[in-house]
Design an enzyme around this catalytic site. Structure first.
Site, PDB file in Angstrom:
ATOM      1  N   ARG A 147     -46.537 -50.652 -23.274  1.00  0.00           N
ATOM      2  CA  ARG A 147     -45.399 -50.025 -22.575  1.00  0.00           C
ATOM      3  C   ARG A 147     -45.486 -48.500 -22.633  1.00  0.00           C
ATOM      4  O   ARG A 147     -46.452 -47.939 -23.115  1.00  0.00           O
ATOM      5  CB  ARG A 147     -44.095 -50.473 -23.249  1.00  0.00           C
ATOM      6  CG  ARG A 147     -43.940 -51.972 -23.389  1.00  0.00           C
ATOM      7  CD  ARG A 147     -43.616 -52.578 -22.059  1.00  0.00           C
ATOM      8  NE  ARG A 147     -43.281 -53.983 -22.167  1.00  0.00           N
ATOM      9  CZ  ARG A 147     -42.046 -54.475 -22.351  1.00  0.00           C
ATOM     10  NH1 ARG A 147     -41.026 -53.678 -22.501  1.00  0.00           N
ATOM     11  NH2 ARG A 147     -41.845 -55.774 -22.396  1.00  0.00           N
ATOM     12  N   LYS A 210     -45.299 -58.238 -25.180  1.00  0.00           N
ATOM     13  CA  LYS A 210     -45.210 -56.786 -25.005  1.00  0.00           C
ATOM     14  C   LYS A 210     -45.889 -56.056 -26.164  1.00  0.00           C
ATOM     15  O   LYS A 210     -45.990 -56.603 -27.283  1.00  0.00           O
ATOM     16  CB  LYS A 210     -43.757 -56.355 -24.904  1.00  0.00           C
ATOM     17  CG  LYS A 210     -42.907 -56.798 -26.071  1.00  0.00           C
ATOM     18  CD  LYS A 210     -41.483 -56.260 -26.006  1.00  0.00           C
ATOM     19  CE  LYS A 210     -40.624 -56.872 -24.938  1.00  0.00           C
ATOM     20  NZ  LYS A 210     -39.192 -56.541 -25.078  1.00  0.00           N
ATOM     21  N   LYS A 212     -46.095 -52.016 -28.003  1.00  0.00           N
ATOM     22  CA  LYS A 212     -45.446 -50.703 -27.982  1.00  0.00           C
ATOM     23  C   LYS A 212     -46.134 -49.714 -28.914  1.00  0.00           C
ATOM     24  O   LYS A 212     -46.491 -50.070 -30.037  1.00  0.00           O
ATOM     25  CB  LYS A 212     -43.982 -50.855 -28.378  1.00  0.00           C
ATOM     26  CG  LYS A 212     -43.225 -51.730 -27.386  1.00  0.00           C
ATOM     27  CD  LYS A 212     -41.768 -51.819 -27.721  1.00  0.00           C
ATOM     28  CE  LYS A 212     -41.023 -52.554 -26.608  1.00  0.00           C
ATOM     29  NZ  LYS A 212     -39.594 -52.680 -26.929  1.00  0.00           N
ATOM     30  N   CYS A 429     -27.579 -49.813 -27.015  1.00  0.00           N
ATOM     31  CA  CYS A 429     -28.391 -50.331 -25.913  1.00  0.00           C
ATOM     32  C   CYS A 429     -27.501 -50.550 -24.690  1.00  0.00           C
ATOM     33  O   CYS A 429     -26.284 -50.436 -24.775  1.00  0.00           O
ATOM     34  CB  CYS A 429     -29.034 -51.650 -26.316  1.00  0.00           C
ATOM     35  SG  CYS A 429     -27.849 -53.007 -26.391  1.00  0.00           S
ATOM     36  N   CYS A 435     -27.488 -56.395 -18.606  1.00  0.00           N
ATOM     37  CA  CYS A 435     -28.506 -57.088 -19.394  1.00  0.00           C
ATOM     38  C   CYS A 435     -28.231 -58.591 -19.456  1.00  0.00           C
ATOM     39  O   CYS A 435     -27.163 -59.022 -19.931  1.00  0.00           O
ATOM     40  CB  CYS A 435     -28.563 -56.521 -20.820  1.00  0.00           C
ATOM     41  SG  CYS A 435     -29.790 -57.400 -21.792  1.00  0.00           S
ATOM     42  N   CYS A 474     -27.220 -57.739 -28.666  1.00  0.00           N
ATOM     43  CA  CYS A 474     -27.853 -59.003 -29.074  1.00  0.00           C
ATOM     44  C   CYS A 474     -28.924 -58.663 -30.107  1.00  0.00           C
ATOM     45  O   CYS A 474     -29.194 -57.493 -30.371  1.00  0.00           O
ATOM     46  CB  CYS A 474     -28.440 -59.718 -27.845  1.00  0.00           C
ATOM     47  SG  CYS A 474     -30.101 -59.187 -27.400  1.00  0.00           S
ATOM     48  N   CYS A 478     -32.846 -53.420 -29.061  1.00  0.00           N
ATOM     49  CA  CYS A 478     -33.319 -52.366 -28.148  1.00  0.00           C
ATOM     50  C   CYS A 478     -32.945 -50.949 -28.582  1.00  0.00           C
ATOM     51  O   CYS A 478     -33.588 -49.990 -28.166  1.00  0.00           O
ATOM     52  CB  CYS A 478     -32.820 -52.636 -26.736  1.00  0.00           C
ATOM     53  SG  CYS A 478     -33.469 -54.172 -26.058  1.00  0.00           S
TER      54      CYS A 478
HETATM   55 FE1  SRM Z   1     -35.352 -53.885 -24.822  1.00  0.00          FE
HETATM   56  C1  SRM Z   1     -35.432 -56.940 -23.420  1.00  0.00           C
HETATM   57  C2  SRM Z   1     -33.285 -52.766 -22.471  1.00  0.00           C
HETATM   58  C3  SRM Z   1     -36.004 -50.728 -25.818  1.00  0.00           C
HETATM   59  C4  SRM Z   1     -36.630 -55.092 -27.751  1.00  0.00           C
HETATM   60  N1  SRM Z   1     -34.544 -54.709 -23.184  1.00  0.00           N
HETATM   61  C5  SRM Z   1     -34.734 -55.984 -22.748  1.00  0.00           C
HETATM   62  C6  SRM Z   1     -34.113 -56.185 -21.368  1.00  0.00           C
HETATM   63  C7  SRM Z   1     -35.140 -55.882 -20.340  1.00  0.00           C
HETATM   64  C8  SRM Z   1     -33.426 -57.536 -21.134  1.00  0.00           C
HETATM   65  C9  SRM Z   1     -34.215 -58.632 -20.486  1.00  0.00           C
HETATM   66  O1  SRM Z   1     -35.333 -58.955 -20.935  1.00  0.00           O
HETATM   67  O2  SRM Z   1     -33.697 -59.230 -19.552  1.00  0.00           O
HETATM   68  C10 SRM Z   1     -33.020 -55.064 -21.423  1.00  0.00           C
HETATM   69  C11 SRM Z   1     -32.551 -54.518 -20.084  1.00  0.00           C
HETATM   70  C12 SRM Z   1     -31.111 -54.092 -20.163  1.00  0.00           C
HETATM   71  C13 SRM Z   1     -30.641 -53.382 -18.969  1.00  0.00           C
HETATM   72  O3  SRM Z   1     -29.760 -53.932 -18.275  1.00  0.00           O
HETATM   73  O4  SRM Z   1     -31.074 -52.278 -18.710  1.00  0.00           O
HETATM   74  C14 SRM Z   1     -33.648 -54.093 -22.389  1.00  0.00           C
HETATM   75  N2  SRM Z   1     -34.842 -52.078 -24.173  1.00  0.00           N
HETATM   76  C15 SRM Z   1     -33.887 -51.822 -23.247  1.00  0.00           C
HETATM   77  C16 SRM Z   1     -33.544 -50.350 -23.194  1.00  0.00           C
HETATM   78  C17 SRM Z   1     -33.168 -49.850 -21.820  1.00  0.00           C
HETATM   79  C18 SRM Z   1     -32.430 -50.087 -24.214  1.00  0.00           C
HETATM   80  C19 SRM Z   1     -31.730 -48.751 -24.110  1.00  0.00           C
HETATM   81  O5  SRM Z   1     -30.503 -48.803 -24.209  1.00  0.00           O
HETATM   82  O6  SRM Z   1     -32.361 -47.718 -23.957  1.00  0.00           O
HETATM   83  C20 SRM Z   1     -34.850 -49.769 -23.767  1.00  0.00           C
HETATM   84  C21 SRM Z   1     -35.892 -49.499 -22.727  1.00  0.00           C
HETATM   85  C22 SRM Z   1     -37.103 -48.874 -23.334  1.00  0.00           C
HETATM   86  C23 SRM Z   1     -38.149 -48.447 -22.355  1.00  0.00           C
HETATM   87  O7  SRM Z   1     -37.950 -47.428 -21.701  1.00  0.00           O
HETATM   88  O8  SRM Z   1     -39.186 -49.106 -22.297  1.00  0.00           O
HETATM   89  C24 SRM Z   1     -35.298 -50.915 -24.662  1.00  0.00           C
HETATM   90  N3  SRM Z   1     -36.244 -53.044 -26.452  1.00  0.00           N
HETATM   91  C25 SRM Z   1     -36.300 -51.712 -26.726  1.00  0.00           C
HETATM   92  C26 SRM Z   1     -36.665 -51.512 -28.089  1.00  0.00           C
HETATM   93  C27 SRM Z   1     -36.815 -50.167 -28.778  1.00  0.00           C
HETATM   94  C28 SRM Z   1     -38.195 -49.614 -28.689  1.00  0.00           C
HETATM   95  O9  SRM Z   1     -39.027 -50.136 -27.955  1.00  0.00           O
HETATM   96  O10 SRM Z   1     -38.448 -48.642 -29.373  1.00  0.00           O
HETATM   97  C29 SRM Z   1     -36.821 -52.766 -28.656  1.00  0.00           C
HETATM   98  C30 SRM Z   1     -37.129 -53.063 -30.143  1.00  0.00           C
HETATM   99  C31 SRM Z   1     -38.528 -52.773 -30.509  1.00  0.00           C
HETATM  100  C32 SRM Z   1     -39.392 -53.981 -30.316  1.00  0.00           C
HETATM  101  O11 SRM Z   1     -39.812 -54.221 -29.193  1.00  0.00           O
HETATM  102  O12 SRM Z   1     -39.587 -54.715 -31.291  1.00  0.00           O
HETATM  103  C33 SRM Z   1     -36.566 -53.724 -27.610  1.00  0.00           C
HETATM  104  N4  SRM Z   1     -35.974 -55.704 -25.461  1.00  0.00           N
HETATM  105  C34 SRM Z   1     -36.415 -55.997 -26.715  1.00  0.00           C
HETATM  106  C35 SRM Z   1     -36.611 -57.423 -26.818  1.00  0.00           C
HETATM  107  C36 SRM Z   1     -37.073 -58.195 -28.089  1.00  0.00           C
HETATM  108  C37 SRM Z   1     -38.550 -58.162 -28.230  1.00  0.00           C
HETATM  109  C38 SRM Z   1     -39.018 -59.045 -29.370  1.00  0.00           C
HETATM  110  O13 SRM Z   1     -40.074 -58.776 -29.919  1.00  0.00           O
HETATM  111  O14 SRM Z   1     -38.356 -60.020 -29.690  1.00  0.00           O
HETATM  112  C39 SRM Z   1     -36.275 -57.969 -25.558  1.00  0.00           C
HETATM  113  C40 SRM Z   1     -36.305 -59.456 -25.146  1.00  0.00           C
HETATM  114  C41 SRM Z   1     -37.676 -59.967 -24.963  1.00  0.00           C
HETATM  115  O15 SRM Z   1     -38.668 -59.253 -24.895  1.00  0.00           O
HETATM  116  O16 SRM Z   1     -37.757 -61.203 -24.887  1.00  0.00           O
HETATM  117  C42 SRM Z   1     -35.858 -56.857 -24.737  1.00  0.00           C
HETATM  118 FE1  SF4 Z   2     -29.877 -56.425 -23.810  1.00  0.00          FE
HETATM  119 FE2  SF4 Z   2     -30.049 -57.234 -26.289  1.00  0.00          FE
HETATM  120 FE3  SF4 Z   2     -31.613 -55.267 -25.448  1.00  0.00          FE
HETATM  121 FE4  SF4 Z   2     -29.073 -54.827 -25.774  1.00  0.00          FE
HETATM  122  S1  SF4 Z   2     -30.491 -55.388 -27.398  1.00  0.00           S
HETATM  123  S2  SF4 Z   2     -30.288 -54.234 -23.961  1.00  0.00           S
HETATM  124  S3  SF4 Z   2     -28.150 -56.735 -25.212  1.00  0.00           S
HETATM  125  S4  SF4 Z   2     -31.701 -57.336 -24.753  1.00  0.00           S
END
Ligand code: SRM
Ligand code: SF4
Length: 555
Positions: A147, A210, A212, A429, A435, A474, A478
């Protein structure tokens, strides 16, 4: 494929990738169907590799279901911006895009990117063409690939930062998928024969999950270097960047009630020279490609590969793939994981403002007209923009007159440069209403809760005390809540799991203190802890360390 996997046990996503002809699937056809705002289930998985998600407005779900209407579908598109750096014309184009194709807001993310919400199907290709026109893209902003590569800003403020940023860009380019699908589907319409394509790093089925990457420049750990699959800690000796300590196996995501999934902080496994950083990235990525779990997506991140096979095995595997082996890690120290807020002046006399943007949402709401202010700054001043790892924005490279103009424009639009210490360091988040995975509110709820926590802190004379608070809707994590000093993880509507005891520099996971707490419980617990902290803290002791020392949580 992992050695223990057989084709029968592969997850559904593996089949989708295999059949996708390098990420094409039936996306072009599906996007052309005007009768539905959605796309097929398989294509919903594939479109993520192009930085796009199908979503629906969850505020409208119940009402539309009652009226037997389809969900209010739209797409979210996420940019790929290594290190978060945008020129002023690029920022202006993104501002226009939000108005013309999105929901009139830009959402700065926790990985230094921008998300556009509410892009309806007919607007998707025009939106991506606008992005392409200013030399940006959304390739690999999501999906089972590397990413957006994060990096401690600010490249305009010093040579070490500029070098770290250059490394981030080099890694990002090296790990970019080679498939032409993005361009073919969204931009050019020109068909490239998929058979002629190859993915030299990933192979045809990409990664198990994914991936990172982040680079931190101490003393700041603003990127949360221990939270990613692979990270680099800049090692500066005699004022020069000499290389990076390498960290592997961090990750936040978990699933409520599934003990097989958990947040994990990464391990420092050695040191590499600057010139080897890209090779290290390829070695770690390909080791995960070959040995990551392709059967169970919940256990498919690198952190579980390392947990299952052992760190020593993994380091040996990485070294096997490297021409220049990792050296022993070098000393480093972090002071905190927030942004450096406010004005900073570089060696060249240029000024850089880290502007507080609550939860990264750039919008115009009533008299607070942040979006209009940033548009005017981008349109009239010679500056650059850098999205920070904590959802804030640096307006960089201003000269003396520019600095005064920025302050005047922000003031004229009702935008204050700073907020309370607690609010500035807090992150939420997105969660509801876009979401699909949110169990409860986050971005829309945290600001009000911070007001109440600020009042509690003030009661105990703690309003100047830096404490990291993060919230997610959740357990996916994120906003990286599990390494905050106070982490709220959405459990049920209006209820959160409360995690305490994270380190102020983001180096340890905060254990669960209370499950399923509502606001009254949260305020009660934290009020009592703040009172105790005010009385019993040691000199310089951070809140996270205090809760551990007092036995509130056990590590
Ligand atoms: Fe995230 C999924 C938003 C950073 C762990 N994340 C999602 C989704 C796309 C929901 C979906 O799959 O349907 C969310 C979209 C929400 C929306 O309506 O916009 C979402 N993630 C975000 C953002 C926008 C949060 C924010 O408020 O800024 C961040 C976008 C980052 C970017 O520009 O790429 C975001 N997500 C993160 C982070 C933090 C990081 O990367 O430093 C994490 C935790 C770190 C990690 O990956 O371990 C993170 N997002 C997840 C996960 C759980 C992954 C896992 O290993 O279990 C999901 C769900 C999944 O992948 O199944 C997810
Ligand atoms: Fe959606 Fe959960 Fe990520 Fe928040 S933490 S943006 S509720 S997937």
């Amino acid at each position: 494929m992992s050695v223990s996997d057989t084709p029968e046990t592969l997850s559904v996503n593996e089949t989708i990738k295999t059949k996708s002809r390098f990420l094409r699937g039936t996306l072009a056809e599906g996007l052309a169907v005007a009768e539905s705002g959605a796309i097929s289930d398989d294509d919903q998985q594939l479109i993520k590799f192009h930085g796009i998600y199908l979503q629906d407005d969850r505020d409208l779900r119940a009402e539309r279901a009652k009226r037997k209407l389809d969900k209010a579908y739209s797409f979210m598109a996420r940019l790929r911006v290594p290190g978060g750096v945008l020129s002023a014309p690029q920022y202006l184009a993104m501002d226009r895009l939000a108005d013309e194709r999105g929901n009139h807001t830009l959402r700065l993310t926790t990985r230094q990117s921008i998300q556009f919400h509410g892009v309806i199907k007919t607007n998707l290709r025009p939106a991506l063409r606008q992005i392409d026109k200013v030399l940006l893209d959304t390739i690999a902003a999501c999906g089972d690939v590397n990413r957006n590569v994060m990096c401690t800003p600010n490249e305009f403020a010093g040579a070490v930062y500029a070098q770290a940023e250059a490394t981030a860009r080099a890694i990002s380019s090296h790990l970019l998928p080679h498939s032409h699908a993005w361009r073919e589907i969204f931009i050019d319409d020109e068909k490239v024969t998929a058979e002629a394509e190859a993915e030299p790093v990933y192979g045809a089925t990409y990664l198990p999950r994914k991936f990172k990457i982040a680079i931190a420049v101490p003393p700041q750990n603003d990127v949360d270097v221990f939270a990613h699959d692979l990270s680099y800690i800049a090692i500066v000796e005699d004022g020069r960047l000499v290389g990076y300590n390498v960290v592997v196996g961090g990750g936040m995501g978990a699933t409520h009630g599934d003990a097989q999934t958990y947040p994990r902080v990464g391990d420092v496994i050695g040191f590499c020279r600057i010139a080897e950083a890209v090779a290290v990235a390829e070695a770690v990525v390909t080791a995960q490609r070959d040995f990551g779990n392709r059967s169970n997506r919940r256990r498919a991140r690198l952190k579980y590969t390392i947990e299952d096979r052992g760190l020593a095995w993994f380091v040996a595997e990485v070294n096997k793939r490297l021409a220049v082996k990792l050296e022993p890690a070098r000393p480093f120290a972090f002071s905190g994981n927030g942004d450096r807020m406010g004005w900073l002046t570089g060696d060249d006399g240029r000024h850089h403002l880290t502007l507080f943007i609550e939860n990264g949402r750039v919008a115009d709401i009533g008299d607070w007209r942040l979006k209009a202010a940033l548009k005017e700054i981008a349109g009239t001043l010679d500056v650059s923009f850098i999205i920070t790892p904590n959802q804030n924005l640096i307006i960089a490279r201003a000269d003396d007159a520019g600095r005064a103009a920025i302050e005047a424009i922000l003031a004229a639009h009702g935008v204050r440069l700073r907020a309370s210490v607690l609010r500035e360091a807090a992150m939420a988040c997105v969660a509801l209403p876009t979401c699909a995975l949110a169990l409860t509110e986050s971005e829309r709820y945290l600001p009000g809760l911070i007001t109440k926590l600020d009042a509690l802190l003030a009661e105990h004379g703690l309003d100047k005390q830096a404490i990291t608070v993060r919230m997610t809707g959740c357990p996916n994590g994120c906003a990286r809540p599990y390494i905050a000093e106070i982490g709220f993880v959405g459990r049920n509507p209006g209820r959160y799991n409360l995690h305490l005891g994270g380190a102020h520099d983001g180096s340890r996971v905060a254990p669960l203190y209370r499950e399923d707490a509502d606001e009254a419980a949260i305020l009660g617990i934290l009020g009592a802890l703040f009172a105790d902290y005010a009385k019993a803290r040691e000199q310089g002791e951070t809140f996270g360390d205090f809760t551990v020392r007092r036995g509130v949580v056990a590590l």
